[in-house]
Design a protein around this motif. Sequence first.
Motif, PDB file in Angstrom:
ATOM      1  N   MET A 180      41.401  33.562  36.535  1.00 41.02           N
ATOM      2  CA  MET A 180      42.787  33.718  36.120  1.00 41.02           C
ATOM      3  C   MET A 180      43.445  32.348  35.948  1.00 41.02           C
ATOM      4  N   ALA A 181      42.987  31.637  34.929  1.00 39.92           N
ATOM      5  CA  ALA A 181      43.500  30.296  34.639  1.00 39.92           C
ATOM      6  C   ALA A 181      43.492  30.095  33.128  1.00 39.92           C
ATOM      7  N   ILE A 182      44.224  29.123  32.682  1.00 45.09           N
ATOM      8  CA  ILE A 182      44.361  28.863  31.246  1.00 45.09           C
ATOM      9  C   ILE A 182      43.030  28.381  30.662  1.00 45.09           C
ATOM     10  N   GLY A 183      42.667  28.943  29.528  1.00 43.35           N
ATOM     11  CA  GLY A 183      41.492  28.483  28.805  1.00 43.35           C
ATOM     12  C   GLY A 183      40.189  29.140  29.178  1.00 43.35           C
ATOM     13  N   THR A 184      40.198  30.020  30.168  1.00 44.06           N
ATOM     14  CA  THR A 184      38.964  30.669  30.597  1.00 44.06           C
ATOM     15  C   THR A 184      38.692  31.919  29.751  1.00 44.06           C
ATOM     16  N   THR A 185      37.516  32.493  29.917  1.00 39.03           N
ATOM     17  CA  THR A 185      37.120  33.673  29.162  1.00 39.03           C
ATOM     18  C   THR A 185      37.677  34.930  29.817  1.00 39.03           C
ATOM     19  N   VAL A 186      38.274  35.817  29.008  1.00 46.16           N
ATOM     20  CA  VAL A 186      38.877  37.048  29.525  1.00 46.16           C
ATOM     21  C   VAL A 186      37.979  38.234  29.163  1.00 46.16           C
ATOM     22  N   PHE A 187      37.405  38.853  30.192  1.00 37.61           N
ATOM     23  CA  PHE A 187      36.518  39.987  30.006  1.00 37.61           C
ATOM     24  C   PHE A 187      37.269  41.304  30.206  1.00 37.61           C
ATOM     25  N   SER A 188      36.597  42.397  29.942  1.00 30.30           N
ATOM     26  CA  SER A 188      37.141  43.726  30.223  1.00 30.30           C
ATOM     27  C   SER A 188      37.478  43.831  31.706  1.00 30.30           C
ATOM     28  N   THR A 189      38.524  44.582  32.014  1.00 32.80           N
ATOM     29  CA  THR A 189      38.849  44.799  33.415  1.00 32.80           C
ATOM     30  C   THR A 189      37.762  45.648  34.070  1.00 32.80           C
ATOM     31  N   SER A 190      37.800  45.745  35.378  1.00 33.09           N
ATOM     32  CA  SER A 190      36.695  46.329  36.136  1.00 33.09           C
ATOM     33  C   SER A 190      36.394  47.770  35.754  1.00 33.09           C
ATOM     34  N   ILE A 191      37.413  48.567  35.449  1.00 32.80           N
ATOM     35  CA  ILE A 191      37.140  49.958  35.088  1.00 32.80           C
ATOM     36  C   ILE A 191      36.348  50.013  33.779  1.00 32.80           C
TER      37      ILE A 191
END
Length: 807
Positions: free
Chosen positions: A156-167
């Motif tokens: 949870m930081a700027i510039g990182t990869t955002v994946f699908s949430t856990s569900i």
Amino acid sequence: MRTKNIAIPRSYLMVFTMILGLGSPALGQVKKGNTSTVLYKNASAPVDARVKDLLKRMTLEEKVGQLCTLLGWDMYDKKGDSVGVSEAFKTVISKRYIGSFWATLRADPWTKKTLVTGLTPKLSAKATNALQKYMMENTRLGIPLLLAEECPHGHMAIGTTVFSTSIGQASTWDPALIQEMAATIAKEARLQGAHIGYGPVLDLVREPRWSRLEETYGEDPYLISQMGISMVKGFQGNNINSGSNVISTLKHFTAYGSPEGGHNGGIALTGLRDLYSSYLPPFQAAIKAGALSIMASYNSIDGVPCSSNSFLLKDVLVKQWGFRGFTVSDLGGIPGVRSNHHVAATMEEAATLSINAGLDADLGGEAYGDALMKAVNEKKVTMATLDTAVAHVLRLKFAMGLFEHPYVDADVAEKSVGTAENKALAKRVAAESIVLMKNENGLLPLNKAIKHLAVIGPNADNIYNQLGDYTAPQSQEKIVTVLEGIKAKVSPDTKVTYVKGCAIRDTAHSSINEAVAAAQQADAVVIVLGGSSARDFETSYQSTGAAEVKSAEVAVSDMESGEGYDRVSLDLMGLQSRLLERIMATGKPVVLVLIEGRPLNINWAAQHVPAIVNAWYPGQEGGNAVADVLFGDYNPAGRLPVSIPKSVGQLPVYYNYKSASRHDYVEMDAKPLYSFGHGLSYSTFDYQDLKANVQATGNNLKVSVTFTLKNTSKVAGDEVAQLYIRDDASSVVTAVKQLKKFKRIHLAAGEQQAVTFELLPEDLKLLNVDMKWVVEPGTFSVMVGASSEDIRLKGSFEVKQQVLCKY
């Protein structure tokens, strides 16, 4: 309760070998060439010896400081492209000797860190280096910091990869993919200077009104366990001192996901047998896989807060499971023993109860400060108890090599975070998570050469509604929405018309008439509805924390899910139902895409809309993944990890309920709208030739279940084969069926494959009337199929004699 020895996996042994210093020189010895005269600074000495030596040198204040994890985002000062320690950091270090910080690199509306005021990956690495440099050079003992970060679906930081949430991750039913994802998240966090990743969330959820369902892996202990194991192995790897792995902190211990009335943090109504059989197995599996940290939950169980529950934190974790890592409270969890649960009259009493119960670290640091020191001085907490907690923290600092290598390479962080490779992985996870719920008359996939397509709905082109809670601010060009994904997918000659139609919650503003007009002119409609866990990323804040007031397009936030946003109803909010009904009335072919954090009421849609796709919160590449499914470039195979109810009046509704009378209501039947494990494909599959073979010798038992799976279509695709069992007659009440094995299998058109699942005593055991784990003699029903309701093959096998099990 009898205490049993448990088998420790290789990854766990490797970590503990390093922690305990096995194979290193004998206690107190120094390798030739090492000139250090201070034992705890000697990298060649055993870890336990270094811990003991350091503890002897520490004051009470320094020990207590190691147990406090403060909020970290105010600990650095950013000035342009330079970053250093803040005065706030210097103050807390000089006064409280703090040993850990949480969310130092976090950016969101709460932290008031934006794309402008927050840190890029390179600056994040520089910031953590500055903090560590100050600790190593300006404190008496030079103890490095442990920096914990939120990492449930990306750092949870700027510039990182955002994946699908856990569900959504659970909907992949693909543990190997989730392990790969977790390793990527860990690497991105570690390269920026983090050491601990909060996650996975292992809460078994039976209450969809609860606001945090999106953070969970659903309603089934076995599926949650497999996902948890994958996350732990991905986070921690085989060497916690690798420079690319982080410590995994399991959340939330325990029975947090089914609170009374759906209230976040509410009490858990569960008996001891159900606690052991349903809620604890995912945590046990993750700890067996090597997890080195665990977080106590906010709730109470049978009148005892989890933050001060010695049965959970000592008896279960340490004595029964052999846990050797460290425990930590949730944010403000220890003060909550006093303020929420009212089982302590003072902060000192709350701190005393918690640390004596086995809770090592205080997230927030409000309780384990002056109050804990007072408790020690007044002999309410022994020095031995304090030293044990501090040793748990220090041991991992030594194991990670932080005393020798406290810094990271900022240039490597800049090049290795948010890469094209990681982006591609985010798309894979999103694609595998998508669940095709309904596809009447083969409406999907759509033709890419369609002449005119209308894309409608509040979640069709909103980047933050697509990402879920615990997400940092994002640059607009990084996130691919469903609208953008569709535009990139269709023929250049296709006309795509977009109209929002309405918001998620707001009822004062809408463009429903414009949406209907667009639908009437189109050949087909994709309507994207659902929910949102998006916090307000648009607001700017003054240095005082006050918001900069500006006009808004809508008067009401879209947020209806995410931590703290519990619901009394599961209905689509705002004007979404009206919009859907008006669009369906046009008579055009309609595909409903759901982007949501919890199951929502789609009874009307299930009856009237020909095609329904559930993408949950699919992450930064969600738009591309959805478009791939809509137009047939990806054959969906996601499966529901949670039941979709017809009404809140049915709750709790979950597939593996205990054998009892379940009958229809006056208004409707008792079955969910869509069952656990449900999901369709563009392929069809056939199951044949079920066989069950029992091999039993003494206390050894193995049941091999085999069958043949065939792709009977002309389209290659994945099938998620699921094996359920039922103990036909048992000494205590057990579930009507229980998932025990599954496998996601890819088959070419016409291909068939023999599939074998092996069941061991741990898969067949129950907690009997004497609270002992046994496999009882008798018959077991075997059910194999495509979901908990879509059972294709049935059989049975018999166990001839009782088998005693380890916990």
